[in-house]
Design an enzyme around this catalytic site. Structure first.
Site, PDB file in Angstrom:
ATOM      1  CB  CYS A  83      -6.536  -6.250  -2.591  1.00  0.00           C
ATOM      2  SG  CYS A  83      -7.049  -5.557  -0.994  1.00  0.00           S
ATOM      3  CG  HIS A 192      -4.237  -9.835  -0.393  1.00  0.00           C
ATOM      4  ND1 HIS A 192      -3.627  -8.624  -1.254  1.00  0.00           N
ATOM      5  CD2 HIS A 192      -4.771  -8.920   0.550  1.00  0.00           C
ATOM      6  CE1 HIS A 192      -3.691  -7.774  -0.576  1.00  0.00           C
ATOM      7  NE2 HIS A 192      -4.447  -7.874   0.052  1.00  0.00           N
ATOM      8  CD  GLU A 194      -1.487 -11.388  -2.880  1.00  0.00           C
ATOM      9  OE1 GLU A 194      -1.429 -10.314  -2.209  1.00  0.00           O
ATOM     10  OE2 GLU A 194      -2.410 -11.767  -3.532  1.00  0.00           O
TER      11      GLU A 194
END
Length: 212
Positions: A83, A192, A194
């Site tokens: 990001c 992202h 994650e």
């Protein structure tokens, strides 16, 4: 077989714990720290990023993160930016008319996306670069989670000399923007991983495979 060691660089960014958990699930031994020696010596360095470009650069410089990234890359040690942690790898960012110098690993400007709805928040498919290692084994319709208003709208690195050209993956929200870059030991994603479910976990696993 021992797990690869990964340092999540702690410089005041906001998504550190979710990144830590995702990397552990992907098979890494994770340390969250701003300690320079630990960050330099780990198998991989994960650079998170949430918030304004200028604030992230200020936090990064406060822990000598720009020097850590540069020294790792000089020794071909893997780095993954996420990001705003991807955006600060470019030459500059422009937000609200304020220009901030970045780490300048790649030429280019991070600027506000030209799209009818800002921020770009949600799931999106990618136009993956041929030969990508980060996205190897994923279906073409795999979707990833984005939360951002700014991005790199134009890839400006055209002359790489004798080195292999970086692999640039794109996504579209109103217009095309850079969604990921793979450049030797330096990789980065605007989305992202994650927070991107199984597809994001697969990307992290692919990156960890490159650390051995």
């Amino acid at each position: 077989m021992s797990k690869p060691s990964v340092v999540v660089l702690d410089y005041g960014s906001g998504n550190i714990r979710s990144a830590e958990r995702a990397l552990e699930r992907a098979g890494a031994q994770v340390t969250v720290t701003s300690d320079m020696d630990s960050a330099l010596n780990a198998d991989g360095l994960f650079v998170p990023g949430v918030g304004a470009y200028a604030a992230c650069m200020a936090g990064l410089k406060a822990v000598k993160g720009d020097r850590i990234i540069g020294r790792r890359l000089a020794g071909s040690r893997p780095v993954l930016g996420i990001c705003v942690g991807m955006q600060i790898l470019f030459e500059r960012g422009v937000e609200h008319g304020v220009e901030t110098a970045g780490c300048d690993e790649w030429p280019g400007t991070v600027e506000r996306l030209d799209a009818p709805i800002i921020p770009h928040m949600g799931w999106n498919t990618l136009d993956v670069a041929d030969g990508s290692r980060l996205f190897a084994g994923l279906d073409a319709d795999a979707r990833f989670y984005f939360v951002h208003s700014y991005g790199v709208r134009k890839w400006e690195l055209t002359d790489t000399g004798r080195m292999a050209a970086p692999l640039v993956t794109w996504a579209t929200h109103g217009e095309p923007f850079v969604a990921a870059v793979e450049n030797g030991p330096l990789s980065a994603t605007q989305f992202h991983p994650e927070k991107s479910g199984d597809a994001g976990a697969h990307v992290l696993q692919n990156w960890l495979k490159q650390l051995s």
